[in-house]
Design an enzyme around this catalytic site. Structure first.
Site, PDB file in Angstrom:
ATOM      1  N   THR A  53      11.043  64.687 -30.869  1.00  0.00           N
ATOM      2  CA  THR A  53      11.126  63.333 -30.292  1.00  0.00           C
ATOM      3  C   THR A  53      11.192  63.344 -28.765  1.00  0.00           C
ATOM      4  OG1 THR A  53      13.508  63.497 -30.592  1.00  0.00           O
ATOM      5  CG2 THR A  53      12.292  62.331 -32.303  1.00  0.00           C
ATOM      6  N   CYS A  76       7.956  76.166 -16.120  1.00  0.00           N
ATOM      7  CA  CYS A  76       6.691  75.490 -15.794  1.00  0.00           C
ATOM      8  C   CYS A  76       6.089  75.959 -14.463  1.00  0.00           C
ATOM      9  CB  CYS A  76       6.903  73.981 -15.779  1.00  0.00           C
ATOM     10  SG  CYS A  76       8.389  73.460 -14.903  1.00  0.00           S
ATOM     11  N   HIS A 105       2.889  69.601 -11.166  1.00  0.00           N
ATOM     12  CA  HIS A 105       3.538  70.389 -10.114  1.00  0.00           C
ATOM     13  C   HIS A 105       2.458  70.944  -9.166  1.00  0.00           C
ATOM     14  CE1 HIS A 105       7.132  69.983 -12.291  1.00  0.00           C
ATOM     15  NE2 HIS A 105       7.351  71.213 -12.703  1.00  0.00           N
ATOM     16  N   SER A 113       8.797  64.555 -14.039  1.00  0.00           N
ATOM     17  CA  SER A 113       8.731  64.739 -15.494  1.00  0.00           C
ATOM     18  C   SER A 113       9.287  66.103 -15.901  1.00  0.00           C
ATOM     19  CB  SER A 113       7.294  64.570 -16.001  1.00  0.00           C
ATOM     20  OG  SER A 113       6.423  65.408 -15.273  1.00  0.00           O
TER      21      SER A 113
HETATM   22  P1  A2P Z   1      16.953  63.566 -30.123  1.00  0.00           P
HETATM   23  O1  A2P Z   1      15.806  62.642 -29.919  1.00  0.00           O
HETATM   24  O2  A2P Z   1      17.466  63.493 -31.530  1.00  0.00           O
HETATM   25  O3  A2P Z   1      18.030  63.458 -29.077  1.00  0.00           O
HETATM   26  P2  A2P Z   1      14.110  65.443 -23.716  1.00  0.00           P
HETATM   27  O4  A2P Z   1      14.160  66.744 -22.965  1.00  0.00           O
HETATM   28  O5  A2P Z   1      12.852  64.687 -23.469  1.00  0.00           O
HETATM   29  O6  A2P Z   1      15.335  64.629 -23.541  1.00  0.00           O
HETATM   30  O7  A2P Z   1      14.068  65.853 -25.313  1.00  0.00           O
HETATM   31  C1  A2P Z   1      15.038  66.631 -25.924  1.00  0.00           C
HETATM   32  C2  A2P Z   1      14.671  66.878 -27.388  1.00  0.00           C
HETATM   33  O8  A2P Z   1      15.626  67.796 -27.939  1.00  0.00           O
HETATM   34  C3  A2P Z   1      14.759  65.637 -28.261  1.00  0.00           C
HETATM   35  O9  A2P Z   1      13.803  65.744 -29.305  1.00  0.00           O
HETATM   36  C4  A2P Z   1      16.167  65.728 -28.824  1.00  0.00           C
HETATM   37  O10 A2P Z   1      16.345  65.063 -30.044  1.00  0.00           O
HETATM   38  C5  A2P Z   1      16.269  67.201 -29.051  1.00  0.00           C
HETATM   39  N1  A2P Z   1      17.663  67.644 -29.130  1.00  0.00           N
HETATM   40  C6  A2P Z   1      18.608  67.577 -28.168  1.00  0.00           C
HETATM   41  N2  A2P Z   1      19.784  68.084 -28.623  1.00  0.00           N
HETATM   42  C7  A2P Z   1      19.557  68.485 -29.894  1.00  0.00           C
HETATM   43  C8  A2P Z   1      20.355  69.091 -30.914  1.00  0.00           C
HETATM   44  N3  A2P Z   1      21.633  69.406 -30.714  1.00  0.00           N
HETATM   45  N4  A2P Z   1      19.788  69.360 -32.109  1.00  0.00           N
HETATM   46  C9  A2P Z   1      18.481  69.053 -32.321  1.00  0.00           C
HETATM   47  N5  A2P Z   1      17.668  68.492 -31.407  1.00  0.00           N
HETATM   48  C10 A2P Z   1      18.201  68.208 -30.212  1.00  0.00           C
END
Ligand code: A2P
Length: 338
Positions: free
Chosen positions: A13, A133, A240, A163
């Site tokens: 996500t 990156c 970048h 980003s």
């Molecule tokens: P979630 O959507 O459930 O918070 P970004 O870097 O764009 O913020 O995305 C971080 C990604 O890592 C998201 O998909 C987030 O899910 C996931 N994430 C963060 N913490 C955890 C966790 N403890 N367990 C599983 N997925 C995680």
């Protein structure tokens, strides 16, 4: 009939996770997918490759008995440290986008254009790391020049998009444009440059700068290259840019150096000063290649060159590179009959 590999996408996500899905749908790997994220978004529906997927919660047992071959992780360093070993124990090869495992001597750190051969090193721990990156796009440009002229010293100066700091960084630039205060960065990024990416170390360098130094050595498999870096966040949404100054052991002809870059995998040379043509982040957006321009001799040393190197930090700098590693892994398994 060829095998369909089972791939888990962890962090599906998130900003990079969604780009994983986009790149996977473009590259059409012989695979079927399962999507994971935290309990916060478990149950969320995501449309991907013509199907609706329900996101599952990442747990220590979620991989058990399901026959995953590969787990693409992009859910932050803490999550990778905690859960990657569980995925590996269940038989999946983890390709991890965080910095958690990059400098582990039993974990290969791979940019396929540079050191694809290292992919078999996954057997030590069941984990492969995707580099930072800024390092990825830099070493794609360094590799053909190191092979030809042996790089003695590198000076990196980066101009990094918001980003790269995830949704929060992106939001800070949007907030700044509207005149609102930042939430992610310590200072406004709109109309500003922040010479700090990640935390400061005792040396005075930031962790991002140290990552570029250490990861360059590991991927290029040459600790003798002297590397220094200054990394800067700029008010750009995507892409970048890097000024890279190189000093070589051997002499070079500029035209030949340019040809080496033009014929190297993954590089597009955009370098026509007479017509004001050079790489820019707006042209690199949503592209997989690394763009190189402003190629000119550094007259202050015996054998040196300046380059301007631009890439999409979420694609080649993250998702595309990780998917390329998965493709290398599948290629290797095919030769081994797996
Ligand atoms: P979630 O959507 O459930 O918070 P970004 O870097 O764009 O913020 O995305 C971080 C990604 O890592 C998201 O998909 C987030 O899910 C996931 N994430 C963060 N913490 C955890 C966790 N403890 N367990 C599983 N997925 C995680």
């Amino acid at each position: 009939m060829s095998k369909n590999y089972k791939i888990a996408v962890v962090g599906a996500t998130g900003m990079v996770g969604r780009k994983f899905l986009q790149v996977l749908s473009e590259r059409k790997l012989p695979a079927e997918y399962t999507l994971f994220a935290s309990s916060r978004s478990a149950g969320t529906e995501i449309d991907f490759m013509g199907k609706t997927y329900v996101v599952e919660e990442l747990t220590h047992t979620c991989f058990d008995g399901r026959g995953f071959d590969i787990a693409l992780f992009s859910a932050g360093g803490g999550t990778s440290l905690t859960f990657a070993p569980s995925a590996a124990k269940a038989g999946a090869v983890v390709i991890d986008n965080s910095s958690a495992w990059r400098m582990d001597k039993d974990v290969p750190l791979i940019v396929p254009e540079v050191n694809a051969h290292a992919v078999s090193g996954y057997k030590a721990k069941g984990i492969i790391a995707n580099p930072n990156c800024s390092t990825i796009q830099a070493v794609v440009a360094l590799k053909p020049l190191h092979d030809a002229y042996k790089i003695k010293r590198v000076v990196y100066s980066t101009y990094q998009a918001v980003s790269g700091a995830g949704m929060g960084g992106y939001g800070d630039l949007e907030r700044g444009i509207k005149g609102e205060a930042p939430l992610k960065f310590p200072y406004p990024i709109f109309g500003n440059c922040l010479p700090q990416i990640d935390v400061f170390l005792d040396t005075g360098y930031t962790k991002e700068e140290q990552k570029m130094i250490d990861e360059t050595h590991k991927i290029m498999e040459d600790d003798a290259i002297r590397v220094t870096a200054t990394t800067v966040r700029v008010p750009v949404f995507h892409g970048h840019s890097e000024s890279i100054n190189l000093e070589f052991d051997r002499p070079f002809e500029l035209e030949e150096l340019r040809e080496k870059l033009e014929s190297a995998p993954g590089i597009i040379v955009v370098d026509d000063p007479a017509n004001q043509k050079y790489p820019m982040p707006i042209d690199a957006e949503d592209r997989d290649e690394v763009f190189v321009g402003r190629i000119r001799r550094d007259f202050s040393v015996d054998s040196g060159v300046n380059l301007w190197v631009v890439a999409d930090n979420i694609r080649k700098g993250a998702a595309t590179n990780a998917v390329q590693i998965a493709q290398e892994l599948i290629k290797l398994w095919k030769t081994e009959g797996k």
